[in-house]
Enzyme design. Structure first.
Site, PDB file in Angstrom:
ATOM      1  N   GLY A 190      -8.980  43.722  -2.225  1.00  0.00           N
ATOM      2  CA  GLY A 190      -9.250  42.288  -2.215  1.00  0.00           C
ATOM      3  C   GLY A 190      -9.638  41.716  -0.879  1.00  0.00           C
ATOM      4  O   GLY A 190      -9.646  40.504  -0.695  1.00  0.00           O
TER       5      GLY A 190
ATOM      6  N   HIS B  19      20.101  31.489   2.286  1.00  0.00           N
ATOM      7  CA  HIS B  19      18.945  32.016   3.018  1.00  0.00           C
ATOM      8  C   HIS B  19      18.477  31.009   4.070  1.00  0.00           C
ATOM      9  O   HIS B  19      18.281  31.336   5.232  1.00  0.00           O
ATOM     10  CB  HIS B  19      17.759  32.235   2.068  1.00  0.00           C
ATOM     11  CG  HIS B  19      17.897  33.415   1.169  1.00  0.00           C
ATOM     12  ND1 HIS B  19      18.187  34.671   1.623  1.00  0.00           N
ATOM     13  CD2 HIS B  19      17.739  33.531  -0.176  1.00  0.00           C
ATOM     14  CE1 HIS B  19      18.215  35.503   0.581  1.00  0.00           C
ATOM     15  NE2 HIS B  19      17.947  34.834  -0.517  1.00  0.00           N
TER      16      HIS B  19
ATOM     17  N   HIS C 210      22.785  30.167  -3.233  1.00  0.00           N
ATOM     18  CA  HIS C 210      22.086  31.372  -2.776  1.00  0.00           C
ATOM     19  C   HIS C 210      20.880  30.995  -1.910  1.00  0.00           C
ATOM     20  O   HIS C 210      20.724  31.489  -0.794  1.00  0.00           O
ATOM     21  CB  HIS C 210      21.649  32.182  -4.008  1.00  0.00           C
ATOM     22  CG  HIS C 210      20.863  33.405  -3.707  1.00  0.00           C
ATOM     23  ND1 HIS C 210      21.354  34.678  -3.888  1.00  0.00           N
ATOM     24  CD2 HIS C 210      19.602  33.574  -3.243  1.00  0.00           C
ATOM     25  CE1 HIS C 210      20.446  35.558  -3.543  1.00  0.00           C
ATOM     26  NE2 HIS C 210      19.361  34.914  -3.152  1.00  0.00           N
ATOM     27  N   GLU C 211      20.069  30.099  -2.412  1.00  0.00           N
ATOM     28  CA  GLU C 211      18.862  29.725  -1.668  1.00  0.00           C
ATOM     29  C   GLU C 211      19.203  29.019  -0.361  1.00  0.00           C
ATOM     30  O   GLU C 211      18.605  29.281   0.678  1.00  0.00           O
ATOM     31  CB  GLU C 211      17.946  28.833  -2.513  1.00  0.00           C
ATOM     32  CG  GLU C 211      17.346  29.511  -3.742  1.00  0.00           C
ATOM     33  CD  GLU C 211      16.674  30.842  -3.435  1.00  0.00           C
ATOM     34  OE1 GLU C 211      16.178  31.016  -2.304  1.00  0.00           O
ATOM     35  OE2 GLU C 211      16.666  31.723  -4.317  1.00  0.00           O
TER      36      GLU C 211
ATOM     37  N   ASP D  43      16.068  40.634  -2.582  1.00  0.00           N
ATOM     38  CA  ASP D  43      16.453  40.535  -1.169  1.00  0.00           C
ATOM     39  C   ASP D  43      16.883  41.896  -0.645  1.00  0.00           C
ATOM     40  O   ASP D  43      16.511  42.312   0.449  1.00  0.00           O
ATOM     41  CB  ASP D  43      17.628  39.565  -0.995  1.00  0.00           C
ATOM     42  CG  ASP D  43      17.310  38.188  -1.535  1.00  0.00           C
ATOM     43  OD1 ASP D  43      16.120  37.843  -1.567  1.00  0.00           O
ATOM     44  OD2 ASP D  43      18.255  37.475  -1.933  1.00  0.00           O
TER      45      ASP D  43
ATOM     46  N   GLY E 261     -12.569  42.120   0.530  1.00  0.00           N
ATOM     47  CA  GLY E 261     -13.996  41.823   0.570  1.00  0.00           C
ATOM     48  C   GLY E 261     -14.879  43.013   0.880  1.00  0.00           C
ATOM     49  O   GLY E 261     -15.993  42.837   1.360  1.00  0.00           O
ATOM     50  N   LYS E 262     -14.418  44.225   0.585  1.00  0.00           N
ATOM     51  CA  LYS E 262     -15.239  45.404   0.860  1.00  0.00           C
ATOM     52  C   LYS E 262     -16.475  45.422  -0.041  1.00  0.00           C
ATOM     53  O   LYS E 262     -17.600  45.591   0.440  1.00  0.00           O
ATOM     54  CB  LYS E 262     -14.415  46.681   0.645  1.00  0.00           C
ATOM     55  CG  LYS E 262     -13.235  46.786   1.596  1.00  0.00           C
ATOM     56  CD  LYS E 262     -12.480  48.073   1.418  1.00  0.00           C
ATOM     57  CE  LYS E 262     -11.764  48.176   0.090  1.00  0.00           C
ATOM     58  NZ  LYS E 262     -10.717  47.155  -0.089  1.00  0.00           N
ATOM     59  N   THR E 263     -16.257  45.239  -1.307  1.00  0.00           N
ATOM     60  CA  THR E 263     -17.380  45.216  -2.239  1.00  0.00           C
ATOM     61  C   THR E 263     -18.321  44.067  -1.897  1.00  0.00           C
ATOM     62  O   THR E 263     -19.544  44.214  -1.909  1.00  0.00           O
ATOM     63  CB  THR E 263     -16.847  45.081  -3.680  1.00  0.00           C
ATOM     64  OG1 THR E 263     -15.845  46.068  -3.891  1.00  0.00           O
ATOM     65  CG2 THR E 263     -17.949  45.268  -4.686  1.00  0.00           C
TER      66      THR E 263
END
Ligand code: ADP
Ligand code: MG
Ligand code: ZN
Length: 621
Positions: A209, A433, A429-430, A506, A211-213
Site C-alpha cells: 500500500g 493507560h 482500564h482506558e 496490550d 504506492g509501488k504499483t
C-alpha cells in the site's frame, strides 16, 4: 487483462440434459393425453350399427395396421377406432349404402420417419438455441476463453495508465530514481553516446500500500510508452510449462514494442529462492518460470529501450540470482510515508473530493502515524462518505476525524450490549493507560479516549498522538511505552481486583516490544549488542526467528518477562499514587463515553496543581 479458464461447457451440458428430459416427458405423457380425448376404441358391431343408421361421416380403412377409423355426424371431436374383420365381404356394400365418405389408405410405411422427425426437429432447435447461448457466454467472458493454452499473446496489453508523478505524493527519492529511467526512455541516444548502459531492471520494494504499483504506472505515464503489466501469480497459473511460455511471450512482445516498460507486480510469487532442499516434489513449475525469466533478462538488448520494473513486499525471499547486476540491480525503496508525505498524500486524494478550505491536514497526518498511502486514500474516501451521511455539502474536519477513527479502529458498534459493571472496568482500564502515559516524561500526549466498542473488536481505546514524528526511539521511550501498555491491566487490578481478557492486545504489543529490545535492539544489560533474532519479512508481519542456542532463548524469555513485570509494577505504583485522579477521570469518561485529550488534561492539570493530594508522582523511571 487476464485469461479465464474455460468453464462454460458445463452449464451447456446441463441445459441439453434438461431439455432432453422435457422432450421425453412431453412425448411420454402429454401427447397421449391430448390424443386420448379424441380417439375412442369401439367394437366392430358398434361400427356396423353406426353404418346401418347412416350416422358415419368419414371412414378411413388402414390396411397396414388393420384398423378402421371413423367419425360420426355432428361430432368431429371424437374419432372412433376398431379392427377390420378380415372376412366381412359385405363391408364395401354397407359403406356404399351408408352414404359415408370413405377411403382406404395405402399402407403407412413412413410412420417411422414421421416419428423420427417429431424427435429430430425439436432436437435441432434445442441444439441451435444452446449454441447461441454458448456463443454469447463466450463473448461475455472475453474473446479468448475458448482458446486458452493456444497462445497467451493477448494477455499483455499495453495500457495507457493515465497516471503521472503528480499522482504520487511523497516518495521523492523513488521518483528521482525512476525519472532517470523515464529520461532514458525519452532519449536513449544521450546514454548510448557516452556508452552508459541503463540498468535493465529496477525493483521497487516496500510495505503493502505504499504506492509501488502506482509508481510503476506513473513511470509509464511520464515516459509515454507502452506499459506491459502482469502479476507474478499470473505466471504460475493453470498448466505446467505455461509459466515459462508466458515469460517468453511477454519478452518477445515487449521487444517488438520497444521502447516500453514491462512491469512484473508481486514478483516474489515467481522469484522466490530456489530451494535445493525440496528437490523432489518441489515447485518445478515455479522454478522453470524463474529460470526462463533470468534467461530472458540476460538475453535481451537493454539499449533498445525495454525497462523492466518489478515490485515486491518481501525482498528478502527473492532469489539472489534475480538481484545480481545485469538483472534487477537497481533497488528502489518505497517506504511508509513520513509526516510530510502523509500530509501530501492526503492532499493529493482530497483533490478528487469537495473539501472545506479549513481542513488541517497536518493534524490528520500526525494522528495517522504508520499509515500507508493506501490507508490514507481510504481515510479521504471514508471522510467523503461520512460527509454524505451527515448531509454536509462539503467534507469537514470532523468528517476527517471520524474517518481516521473508522480506518484505525473500525466503525463504532453502538448497538453492542455491555453491562454497567463491564463498562466501569473498561473505563478504568482506558484511564489507566492514559494516566500512565500522561505521567511519563517521554510519552506522546493523549489525543482521545473512548469506551465505545468498535468493529475491530476493541472495547475502547486510548489514542496518543505525538507532537512531532521521530525516527528514533530511545530505551526510555520504549520502556515507558511498555509501562503505558500495562497500565490498563494495572488499573483493573487496583480498583476491581480482577484480571480481564481486555488486556490481550496490550499484552501482545508489550511482549513484542520487550522482545525486540532484548533480541534485536541491543537494549538489555545481559546481552548487549548481540543480534539474537533475524527479521524474516521486514515489510509484512515483521516476524522474527531466533538465531541463538536454546539456553540463550530461555534467557531471552526470562529477560523479557522481567522487563514486563517491572513495567507492570511501575504502572501500578503510578496509579496508586494518583488513585483519586484515576477515579475522577474514569467517572468523567463513563459519563461522556468519548473524551478528548484536552478534557483529560484539564482534569489532570487541575489535580496536579494541588500537590497535597498526589505527593510522589515522579517516582517512576
Ligand atoms: P502497493 O503496490 O505498494 O501495494 P499501490 O500502488 O497499489 O500499493 O497503492 C494503492 C493505492 O494507495 C494507490 O492506488 C493510491 O490511491 C494510494 N497511494 C499509495 N501510495 C500513494 C502515494 N505515495 N501517493 C498517492 N497515493 C498513494
Ligand atoms: Mg501493488
Ligand atoms: Zn488496553
Amino acid at each position: 487483462m487476464k485469461t479465464t479458464p474455460t468453464k462454460p461447457k458445463k452449464p451447456l451440458i446441463y441445459y441439453y440434459f434438461i431439455m432432453m428430459l422435457i422432450l421425453f416427458a412431453f412425448n411420454l405423457f402429454i401427447t397421449p393425453m391430448i390424443q386420448s380425448q379424441r380417439i375412442q376404441e369401439v367394437s366392430y358391431s358398434e361400427f356396423i350399427s353406426v353404418l346401418e343408421q347412416q350416422q358415419a361421416d368419414q371412414v378411413e380403412i388402414d390396411n397396414s395396421s388393420g384398423t378402421i377409423m371413423y367419425t360420426v355426424k355432428d361430432n368431429d371431436r371424437n374419432v372412433f377406432v376398431t379392427g377390420i374383420l378380415p372376412n366381412d365381404t359385405s363391408l364395401s356394400q354397407k359403406l356404399e349404402d351408408s352414404g359415408a365418405d370413405y377411403t382406404s389408405s395405402i399402407p403407412q410405411q413412413n410412420s417411422f420417419w414421421l416419428d423420427l422427425l417429431t424427435w429430430l426437429i425439436p432436437l435441432f432447435i434445442i441444439i441451435g438455441v444452446g449454441q447461441l447461448f454458448s456463443r454469447q457466454l463466450t463473448k461475455k467472458m472475453g474473446a479468448n476463453t475458448m482458446t486458452f493454452g493456444k497462445s497467451s499473446a493477448k494477455v499483455y496489453v499495453a495500457a495507457e495508465t493515465g497516471k503521472t508523478f503528480k499522482d504520487v505524493a511523497g516518495q521523492d527519492e523513488a521518483k528521482e530514481a525512476l525519472s532517470e529511467i523515464v529520461d532514458f526512455l525519452h532519449n536513449p541516444q544521450k546514454y548510448k553516446k557516452l556508452g552508459a548502459k541503463m540498468p535493465k531492471g529496477a525493483l521497487l520494494v516496500g510495505p503493502p500500500g505504499t504506492g509501488k504499483t502506482l509508481l510503476a504506472k506513473a513511470v509509464a505515464g511520464e515516459a509515454n510508452v507502452p506499459f506491459f503489466s502482469i502479476s507474478g501469480s499470473e505466471f504460475v497459473e493453470m498448466f505446467v510449462g505455461m509459466g515459462a511460455a508466458r515469460v517468453r511471450d511477454l519478452f518477445k512482445q515487449a521487444q517488438e514494442k520497444a521502447p516500453c516498460i514491462v512491469f512484473i507486480d508481486e514478483i516474489d510469487t515467481i522469484g522466490k529462492k530456489r530451494d535445493s532442499a525440496n528437490g523432489i516434489g518441489g515447485n518445478d513449475e515455479r522454478e522453470q518460470t524463474l529460470n526462463q525469466l533470468l534467461a530472458e533478462m540476460d538475453g535481451f538488448d537493454g539499449s533498445k529501450g525495454v525497462v523492466i520494473l518489478a515490485a515486491t513486499n518481501r525482498p528478502e525471499s527473492l532469489d539472489k540470482a534475480l538481484l545480481r547486476p545485469g538483472r534487477f540491480d537497481r533497488r528502489i525503496p518505497v517506504e511508509l510515508p513520513d509526516m510530510k508525505g502523509r500530509e501530501d498524500i492526503l492532499k493529493v486524494h482530497a483533490r478528487d473530493i469537495i473539501v472545506d478550505d479549513q481542513i488541517d491536514y497536518r493534524t490528520i497526518a500526525l494522528a495517522t502515524s504508520g499509515a500507508s498511502g493506501a490507508e490514507l486514500a481510504n481515510i479521504v474516501n471514508e471522510a467523503a462518505l461520512a460527509a454524505v451521511r451527515h448531509g454536509h455539502n462539503k467534507v469537514l474536519q470532523r468528517d476527517f476525524d471520524e474517518a481516521v477513527d473508522t480506518v484505525i479502529a473500525g466503525k463504532e458498534r453502538k448497538g453492542a450490549v455491555i453491562s454497567e459493571k463491564e463498562k466501569r472496568i473498561i473505563a478504568y482500564h482506558e484511564i489507566g493507560h492514559a494516566l500512565v502515559a500522561a505521567v511519563s516524561k517521554n510519552s506522546a500526549p493523549v489525543h482521545k479516549i473512548t469506551i465505545i466498542p468498535h468493529t475491530n473488536g476493541s472495547l475502547g481505546y486510548t489514542m496518543q498522538v505525538a507532537e512531532q514524528e521521530s525516527v528514533l526511539m530511545t530505551k526510555d521511550e520504549i520502556l515507558e511505552k511498555i509501562c503505558t501498555l500495562t497500565g490498563g491491566r494495572a488499573a483493573e487490578e487496583l480498583i476491581f481486583n480482577v484480571c480481564t481478557s481486555g488486556a490481550a492486545n496490550d499484552i501482545e504489543q508489550a511482549t513484542k516490544l520487550a522482545r525486540a529490545m532484548v533480541a534485536q535492539l541491543g537494549m538489555s544489560d545481559q546481552f548487549g549488542m548481540t543480534a539474537l533474532e533475524t527479521i524474516n519479512n521486514r515489510y509484512l508481519s515483521g516476524d522474527a526467528s531466533l538465531v541463538c542456542s536454546n539456553e540463550t532463548a530461555a534467557q531471552i524469555d526470562r529477560e523479557v518477562m522481567d522487563i514486563i513485570k517491572n513495567a507492570h509494577q511501575q504502572a501500578t505504583r503510578i496509579l496508586q499514587d494518583n488513585a483519586q485522579l484515576l477515579h475522577e477521570e474514569a467517572e468523567y469518561l463513563l459519563q461522556k463515553e468519548t473524551i478528548t485529550g484536552e478534557e483529560f488534561m484539564e482534569i489532570f492539570n487541575r489535580h496536579r496543581q494541588q500537590p497535597a493530594a498526589d505527593s510522589q508522582t515522579e517516582t517512576h523511571s
